[in-house]
Scaffold this motif. Structure first.
Motif, short mmCIF file in Angstrom:
data_model
loop_
_atom_site.label_atom_id
_atom_site.label_comp_id
_atom_site.label_asym_id
_atom_site.label_seq_id
_atom_site.Cartn_x
_atom_site.Cartn_y
_atom_site.Cartn_z
N UNK A 1 0.81 -1.21 0.00
CA UNK A 1 0.00 0.00 0.00
C UNK A 1 0.85 1.27 0.00
N UNK A 2 2.09 1.17 0.47
CA UNK A 2 2.95 2.35 0.52
C UNK A 2 3.27 2.89 -0.87
N UNK A 3 3.33 1.98 -1.84
CA UNK A 3 3.69 2.39 -3.20
C UNK A 3 2.55 2.16 -4.20
N UNK A 4 1.41 1.70 -3.71
CA UNK A 4 0.31 1.37 -4.62
C UNK A 4 -0.08 2.56 -5.49
N UNK A 5 -0.24 3.72 -4.86
CA UNK A 5 -0.61 4.92 -5.61
C UNK A 5 0.41 6.04 -5.45
N UNK B 1 6.75 9.23 2.00
CA UNK B 1 6.57 7.93 2.66
C UNK B 1 7.93 7.43 3.14
N UNK B 2 8.02 6.18 3.56
CA UNK B 2 9.27 5.67 4.12
C UNK B 2 10.40 5.65 3.11
N UNK B 3 10.08 5.75 1.83
CA UNK B 3 11.10 5.74 0.79
C UNK B 3 11.56 7.15 0.41
N UNK C 1 -1.81 9.91 1.50
CA UNK C 1 -1.18 11.22 1.52
C UNK C 1 -0.38 11.46 2.81
N UNK C 2 -0.73 10.76 3.88
CA UNK C 2 -0.11 11.03 5.20
C UNK C 2 0.44 9.71 5.78
#
Length: 350
Positions: free
Chosen positions: A194-198, A227-229, A347-348
């Motif tokens: 989910x972190x990179x899904x969108x 995000x974490x990346x 977004x958050x």
């Protein structure tokens, strides 16, 4: 806020082919000493993306095929070019890579990790070999026979003389040998990040996007976030709300679309398990080895107490002892996926 959704689904395949280019794909299982059929993760992914774009009624991203002309005037394949544009949903969810001479390589890993579709147990699927025929012998007057002697096409009189002299016939029938088909119970697994899904990274040290494409996406309303990346751009909410239901449906209702007509199988989905813990899936849809003298057997099991959310369809009771199968199981599974994907705060994330 859990970052992953894990999905396992059980399908039934009946006398079909997962790949027709060189016949059915198989691999050897050393424990049970037999070859079993499979569909590669790439083929499953392509089928899911096909279903997704059909659900949304959008086209796939245009891919540019490149060729060089060699010194002897032959065409040489070069690497195809992807537009590397997440505005196309198949690019956003399927990932991309583009390496050009004198330009920075851009690549995005798909947020969907997809396994091969393989037997739930080697003893619960099998292959069989059959010879096919192309036959027009029932109406010989409608289907002429041509015979070539070297480069010369023989006349009807020459053919008749050859057949009479050599005691031969010319049937209007061709045999097509060695066609492998498979039947059985198959599973596939999917992990959704989910972190990179969108979210698409804007990091330029290992870029997913060119600088021009970053500015283009900002102009289209993509949201700047992190995000974490690292820093990223997020697909606007109104667009996500269109994609999520179509993706949930595609993950469960895809079909292998490369089959020839004679190998069609419904490949119906029998059961679905969904969890944020991958280990729960392995227990929810599994097989149990049963000793039966010198010939072991396997029994498919749907376990609703293993810790995952399990959804069982009506056809599942044909092959597995079930308790809570229902006509709307797939609709409930889709809604579970939709709820999980909608609930994530893209977004958050930090």
């Amino acid at each position: 806020m859990n970052a992953y959704i894990y999905l396992r689904a059980l399908k039934h395949a009946e006398h079909t082919v997962f790949c027709v280019e060189k016949g059915q794909k198989t691999y050897f299982d050393p424990q049970f000493n037999r070859y079993v059929a499979y569909s590669s993760g790439q083929q499953v992914k392509r089928s899911i993306i096909d279903s997704l774009t059909s659900n949304l009624n959008v086209q796939m991203a245009p891919i540019t095929f490149n060729y060089n002309v060699t010194k002897d005037k032959q065409l040489e394949n070069k690497e195809p070019w992807s537009p590397c544009d997440p505005s196309y949903v198949d690019q956003l969810l399927g990932g991309w890579m583009r390496a050009e001479k004198d330009e920075i390589t851009v690549k995005r890993r798909s947020p969907l990790s997809i396994s091969a579709m393989r037997p739930i147990h080697p003893l619960l699927a099998g292959t069989d070999d059959e010879n096919l025929t192309f036959d027009r012998s029932d109406k010989p007057d409608r289907h002429p026979v041509n015979v070539r002697l070297g480069d010369k096409l023989m006349t009807d009189e020459e053919i008749d003389e050859f057949l009479t002299t050599n005691n031969r016939t010319l049937p209007r029938r061709n045999w097509i040998p060695g066609n492998v088909r498979t039947s059985g119970l198959f599973v596939y697994d999917i992990a959704i990040d989910l972190r990179t899904l969108f979210s698409v990274s804007t990091n330029q040290h290992e870029p997913e996007l060119s600088k021009d494409k970053i500015e283009d996406l900002k102009a289209k309303g993509w949201v700047e976030s992190e995000n974490v990346f690292g820093k990223c751009l997020v697909l606007p909410k109104e667009e996500r709300e269109k994609v999520i239901p179509a993706l949930a449906s595609a993950l469960l209702n895809w079909r292998i679309t490369s089959n020839q007509a004679r190998t069609f199988s419904l490949m119906e989905t029998l059961a679905v398990a969904i969890s944020d813990n991958a280990n729960k899936l392995a227990g929810a849809i599994r097989a149990k080895l049963i000793e039966d003298g010198e010939r072991p057997k396997a029994k498919p099991i749907i376990d609703e107490t293993a810790g995952a959310d399990v959804f069982v369809t009506l056809p599942c009771s044909n092959y597995v002892v079930t308790v809570n199968e229902s006509a709307d199981a797939l609709e409930k599974a889709e809604q579970k996926l939709i709820d999980l994907m909608m609930a994530f705060d893209y977004e958050n994330q930090l």
